[in-house]
Design an enzyme around this catalytic site. Sequence first.
Site, PDB file in Angstrom:
ATOM      1  N   CYS A 217       0.813  -1.230   0.000  1.00 27.33           N
ATOM      2  CA  CYS A 217       0.000   0.000   0.000  1.00 27.33           C
ATOM      3  C   CYS A 217       0.844   1.277   0.000  1.00 27.33           C
ATOM      4  O   CYS A 217       0.339   2.362  -0.265  1.00 27.33           O
ATOM      5  CB  CYS A 217      -0.945   0.005   1.189  1.00 27.33           C
ATOM      6  SG  CYS A 217      -1.995  -1.440   1.186  1.00 27.33           S
TER       7      CYS A 217
ATOM      8  N   HIS B 254      -3.347   7.004   2.694  1.00 28.72           N
ATOM      9  CA  HIS B 254      -3.752   5.732   2.083  1.00 28.72           C
ATOM     10  C   HIS B 254      -5.107   5.348   2.680  1.00 28.72           C
ATOM     11  O   HIS B 254      -5.333   5.461   3.884  1.00 28.72           O
ATOM     12  CB  HIS B 254      -2.701   4.670   2.389  1.00 28.72           C
ATOM     13  CG  HIS B 254      -3.195   3.284   2.111  1.00 28.72           C
ATOM     14  ND1 HIS B 254      -3.758   2.925   0.907  1.00 28.72           N
ATOM     15  CD2 HIS B 254      -3.244   2.155   2.895  1.00 28.72           C
ATOM     16  CE1 HIS B 254      -4.121   1.659   0.946  1.00 28.72           C
ATOM     17  NE2 HIS B 254      -3.819   1.173   2.146  1.00 28.72           N
TER      18      HIS B 254
ATOM     19  N   ASN C 109     -10.123  -0.383  -0.040  1.00 31.01           N
ATOM     20  CA  ASN C 109      -8.657  -0.294  -0.027  1.00 31.01           C
ATOM     21  C   ASN C 109      -8.137  -0.752  -1.388  1.00 31.01           C
ATOM     22  O   ASN C 109      -8.260  -1.925  -1.736  1.00 31.01           O
ATOM     23  CB  ASN C 109      -8.130  -1.181   1.110  1.00 31.01           C
ATOM     24  CG  ASN C 109      -6.619  -1.154   1.232  1.00 31.01           C
ATOM     25  OD1 ASN C 109      -5.916  -0.663   0.343  1.00 31.01           O
ATOM     26  ND2 ASN C 109      -6.117  -1.686   2.330  1.00 31.01           N
TER      27      ASN C 109
HETATM   28  O1  UT7 Z   1      -3.729  -1.326   3.646  1.00 32.11           O
HETATM   29  C1  UT7 Z   1      -2.712  -1.941   4.352  1.00 32.11           C
HETATM   30  C2  UT7 Z   1      -2.888  -1.881   5.777  1.00 32.11           C
HETATM   31  N1  UT7 Z   1      -4.117  -2.500   6.168  1.00 32.11           N
HETATM   32  C3  UT7 Z   1      -4.679  -2.095   7.248  1.00 32.11           C
HETATM   33  O2  UT7 Z   1      -4.176  -1.209   7.859  1.00 32.11           O
HETATM   34  C4  UT7 Z   1      -5.892  -2.820   7.721  1.00 32.11           C
HETATM   35  C5  UT7 Z   1      -5.842  -2.892   9.212  1.00 32.11           C
HETATM   36  N2  UT7 Z   1      -6.913  -3.582   9.862  1.00 32.11           N
HETATM   37  C6  UT7 Z   1      -8.220  -3.197   9.845  1.00 32.11           C
HETATM   38  O3  UT7 Z   1      -8.616  -2.311   9.140  1.00 32.11           O
HETATM   39  C7  UT7 Z   1      -9.141  -3.862  10.841  1.00 32.11           C
HETATM   40  O4  UT7 Z   1      -8.380  -4.624  11.744  1.00 32.11           O
HETATM   41  C8  UT7 Z   1     -10.243  -4.761  10.189  1.00 32.11           C
HETATM   42  C9  UT7 Z   1     -11.272  -3.917   9.518  1.00 32.11           C
HETATM   43  C10 UT7 Z   1      -9.597  -5.723   9.224  1.00 32.11           C
HETATM   44  C11 UT7 Z   1     -10.944  -5.576  11.289  1.00 32.11           C
HETATM   45  O5  UT7 Z   1     -11.483  -4.696  12.277  1.00 32.11           O
HETATM   46  P1  UT7 Z   1     -11.198  -4.972  13.836  1.00 32.11           P
HETATM   47  O6  UT7 Z   1     -11.937  -3.951  14.569  1.00 32.11           O
HETATM   48  O7  UT7 Z   1      -9.720  -5.024  14.027  1.00 32.11           O
HETATM   49  O8  UT7 Z   1     -11.879  -6.371  14.055  1.00 32.11           O
HETATM   50  P2  UT7 Z   1     -11.225  -7.746  14.576  1.00 32.11           P
HETATM   51  O9  UT7 Z   1     -10.325  -8.334  13.550  1.00 32.11           O
HETATM   52  O10 UT7 Z   1     -10.676  -7.527  15.962  1.00 32.11           O
HETATM   53  O11 UT7 Z   1     -12.517  -8.663  14.691  1.00 32.11           O
HETATM   54  C12 UT7 Z   1     -13.588  -8.371  15.616  1.00 32.11           C
HETATM   55  C13 UT7 Z   1     -14.677  -9.398  15.414  1.00 32.11           C
HETATM   56  C14 UT7 Z   1     -14.182 -10.844  15.417  1.00 32.11           C
HETATM   57  O12 UT7 Z   1     -15.151 -11.643  16.049  1.00 32.11           O
HETATM   58  P3  UT7 Z   1     -14.942 -12.101  17.579  1.00 32.11           P
HETATM   59  O13 UT7 Z   1     -13.658 -12.864  17.621  1.00 32.11           O
HETATM   60  O14 UT7 Z   1     -14.890 -10.837  18.386  1.00 32.11           O
HETATM   61  O15 UT7 Z   1     -16.156 -12.939  17.853  1.00 32.11           O
HETATM   62  C15 UT7 Z   1     -14.153 -11.204  13.958  1.00 32.11           C
HETATM   63  O16 UT7 Z   1     -14.303 -12.577  13.715  1.00 32.11           O
HETATM   64  O17 UT7 Z   1     -15.321  -9.206  14.141  1.00 32.11           O
HETATM   65  C16 UT7 Z   1     -15.342 -10.448  13.415  1.00 32.11           C
HETATM   66  N3  UT7 Z   1     -15.273 -10.144  11.994  1.00 32.11           N
HETATM   67  C17 UT7 Z   1     -16.348  -9.876  11.246  1.00 32.11           C
HETATM   68  N4  UT7 Z   1     -17.654  -9.814  11.535  1.00 32.11           N
HETATM   69  C18 UT7 Z   1     -18.495  -9.493  10.539  1.00 32.11           C
HETATM   70  C19 UT7 Z   1     -14.158 -10.049  11.217  1.00 32.11           C
HETATM   71  N5  UT7 Z   1     -14.503  -9.733   9.950  1.00 32.11           N
HETATM   72  C20 UT7 Z   1     -15.851  -9.614   9.952  1.00 32.11           C
HETATM   73  C21 UT7 Z   1     -16.776  -9.290   8.940  1.00 32.11           C
HETATM   74  N6  UT7 Z   1     -18.080  -9.230   9.286  1.00 32.11           N
HETATM   75  N7  UT7 Z   1     -16.403  -9.021   7.680  1.00 32.11           N
END
Ligand code: UT7
Length: 329
Positions: A112, A253, A283
Amino acid sequence: MYAALRSIGAYVPPKILTNKDLEQMVDTSDEWITKRTGIKTRHICEDESTSDMGTKAALKAIERSGIPKDAIDMIVCATISPDYFCMPSTACMIAKKLDLSHVPAFDISAACTGFIYALATAKAFIESKMARNVLIIGAERLSAIVDYSDRTTCILFGDGAGAAIVSATEDKQEAIVDVHIEADGKYYDYLITPGCGTNKPCDEETLKRRECFIHMKGNETFKVAVKTLTSDVRDILEKNGIGTEDIAYFVPHQANYRILSAVASALKLKEEQVVVTVDKYGNTSSASIPMAINDLYEAGKLSKGDLLLLDAFGGGFTWGSALVPFAPL
Ligand code: UT7
């Protein structure tokens, strides 16, 4: 000799994938995606390649620059979704489609942060007088390397391309003020396509484990991204004695609205200074910054002399920032 940003162009494929569409594909909801990422839609290629999109963006940037196509003496394409695995480079494919032969053309792999790495490369080649007019491109067909059965990644990414002409100038007022790029490979496995490279050549097992697709430790990446970007942007401003009030637009970004707004609020930037396109495009990795600058341009909001503050963070990890005045001829 200095380097100046002369023009910008972008292209997105027409097909739109909405959060509602994704609800039909994986266990997710419009509400979750909107709240956690700010993304509502992303554009997806049907029959176009990364170089097709890069070429379309490049043609706009060339036309808007007022610099004849034949004066371009280098092509640099940042991408992690090249047309071909290993070779030929996507930059070579774009050179062919632009009918530009006998011009050096190569790809940059910095995820990115790719567009900022390409900008740094163009600046270095121009300042060392090895090039005068460099076409830089960020182009991605991420939909080809996204696993649409993995809800943690497939909701994030989209396709698109952005391009710019960076040219030599003797006028310091027009010059790119600074570009900073950095990397730390100890985080290599936070954002990775684990299989089908030479480390784990493509076989039935890698395909079965869907290792040719993007895998991400999302939450861990998020935390490092916010911390790193905030200090990186503070550093480049401080180093160059520039205050946030001097910035016309902050063009981060577009990975996640929560990341870019956390950095913007840490810097106390005003809402009208912050460029947000992640809601429309998701993204698009190396394409996101030039696509966002192009949105400003096409909305008639970008004027000669406007100082842009760019920042990006991505797989590797790589990151970078830049202070760039818009300097059309
Ligand atoms: O471009 C290069 C750099 N990339 C980035 O910087 C991306 C960085 N990361 C992010 O943007 C975020 O971490 C995400 C958007 C990918 C995820 O958000 P988060 O707030 O960090 O969520 P998480 O991974 O901690 O997941 C929270 C919960 C989990 O469930 P439990 O374990 O709490 O029951 C996941 O399984 O959300 C669940 N989950 C979803 N639920 C519904 C993960 N993906 C989804 C989804 N829909 N698509």
